[in-house]
Design a protein around this motif. Structure first.
Motif, mmCIF file in Angstrom:
data_model
loop_
_atom_site.group_PDB
_atom_site.id
_atom_site.type_symbol
_atom_site.label_atom_id
_atom_site.label_comp_id
_atom_site.label_asym_id
_atom_site.label_seq_id
_atom_site.Cartn_x
_atom_site.Cartn_y
_atom_site.Cartn_z
ATOM 1 N N UNK A 44 0.812 -1.222 0.000
ATOM 2 C CA UNK A 44 0.000 0.000 0.000
ATOM 3 C C UNK A 44 0.846 1.273 0.000
ATOM 4 N N UNK A 45 2.142 1.158 0.285
ATOM 5 C CA UNK A 45 3.005 2.324 0.443
ATOM 6 C C UNK A 45 3.041 3.237 -0.778
ATOM 7 N N UNK A 46 3.000 2.676 -1.962
ATOM 8 C CA UNK A 46 3.058 3.506 -3.170
ATOM 9 C C UNK A 46 1.845 4.427 -3.266
ATOM 10 N N UNK A 47 0.654 3.891 -2.972
ATOM 11 C CA UNK A 47 -0.569 4.696 -3.047
ATOM 12 C C UNK A 47 -0.768 5.571 -1.811
ATOM 13 N N UNK A 48 -0.294 5.096 -0.665
ATOM 14 C CA UNK A 48 -0.474 5.827 0.593
ATOM 15 C C UNK A 48 0.862 5.869 1.346
ATOM 16 N N UNK A 49 1.774 6.755 0.928
ATOM 17 C CA UNK A 49 3.126 6.767 1.495
ATOM 18 C C UNK A 49 3.192 7.027 3.002
ATOM 19 N N UNK A 50 2.243 7.724 3.578
ATOM 20 C CA UNK A 50 2.286 8.020 5.010
ATOM 21 C C UNK A 50 1.528 7.022 5.864
ATOM 22 N N UNK A 51 1.045 5.962 5.262
ATOM 23 C CA UNK A 51 0.228 4.978 5.967
ATOM 24 C C UNK A 51 1.036 4.294 7.071
ATOM 25 N N UNK A 52 0.431 4.159 8.240
ATOM 26 C CA UNK A 52 1.125 3.533 9.367
ATOM 27 C C UNK A 52 0.758 2.060 9.490
ATOM 28 N N UNK A 53 1.660 1.331 10.124
ATOM 29 C CA UNK A 53 1.422 -0.081 10.408
ATOM 30 C C UNK A 53 0.190 -0.234 11.292
ATOM 31 N N UNK A 54 0.026 0.659 12.269
ATOM 32 C CA UNK A 54 -1.125 0.590 13.175
ATOM 33 C C UNK A 54 -2.445 0.697 12.425
#
Length: 143
Positions: A44-54
Motif C-alpha cells: 500500500x506504500x506507493x498509493x499511501x506513502x504516510x500509511x502507518x502499520x497501526x
C-alpha cells in the motif's frame, strides 16, 4: 465473498468506505494467500506513502472480526487471507514459504473425537503447514 460484498458488510456494521480499506481488500483478493500486516502495508506504500502499520493492523482486525478475512499464526506472526467463499466445512493446507493455501475437505476431528459424550463441539480449526510444490521446486539443487 467478493469485494462488493465485503464493502457492503463494512457499511452494514457502521464502518465507512475508504480508498485504503478498498485497496486492502483488493490486495487480499488479488494475492489469494496468507499475508502479514507488514506485507499489506508494503503493497500500500506507493498509493499511501504516510500509511502507518497501526492503521493497517487496526483495519485488518476489523476485517477479521466481521469475517471478511480469516487469520492464522505461524512463525510467531499473525497472517491473514480473504475469507473462503465456501459454506461447507473444510480445512487448509498452507505453504509456509508463499502463504498459498489449498482446501482439504476431510475433517480430522471426526477421526479423533467422533462425538464426545457430554460435550457439544461448537467450533475448531485445523491447519497443515508445509511447502508447496512450486516453492519446493525453487530450492531444488541446480546442475
Amino acid at each position: 465473498m467478493d469485494l462488493k460484498q465485503a464493502l457492503d458488510l463494512l457499511k452494514k456494521h457502521g464502518y465507512k468506505y475508504t480508498n485504503k480499506r478498498e485497496l486492502m481488500m483488493d490486495i487480499f483478493l488479488r494475492e489469494s494467500r496468507y499475508l502479514s500486516a507488514r506485507e499489506v502495508l508494503d503493497q500500500m506504500q506507493e498509493d499511501f506513502p504516510g500509511l502507518s502499520f497501526d492503521t493497517v493492523y487496526r483495519n485488518i482486525s476489523i476485517f477479521e472480526k466481521l469475517g471478511i478475512v480469516e487469520g492464522t499464526e505461524w512463525d510467531g506472526e499473525r497472517r491473514y487471507r480473504f475469507h473462503c467463499n465456501r459454506d461447507t466445512h473444510h480445512h487448509h493446507i498452507i505453504c509456509t514459504k508463499c502463504g498459498r493455501t489449498r482446501e482439504i475437505r476431510v475433517c480430522p476431528m471426526n477421526a479423533i473425537l467422533g462425538e464426545p459424550d457430554n460435550f457439544e463441539i461448537t467450533g475448531h480449526k485445523f491447519e497443515i503447514y508445509g511447502i508447496c510444490a512450486d516453492c519446493e521446486g525453487d530450492h531444488a539443487p541446480r546442475h
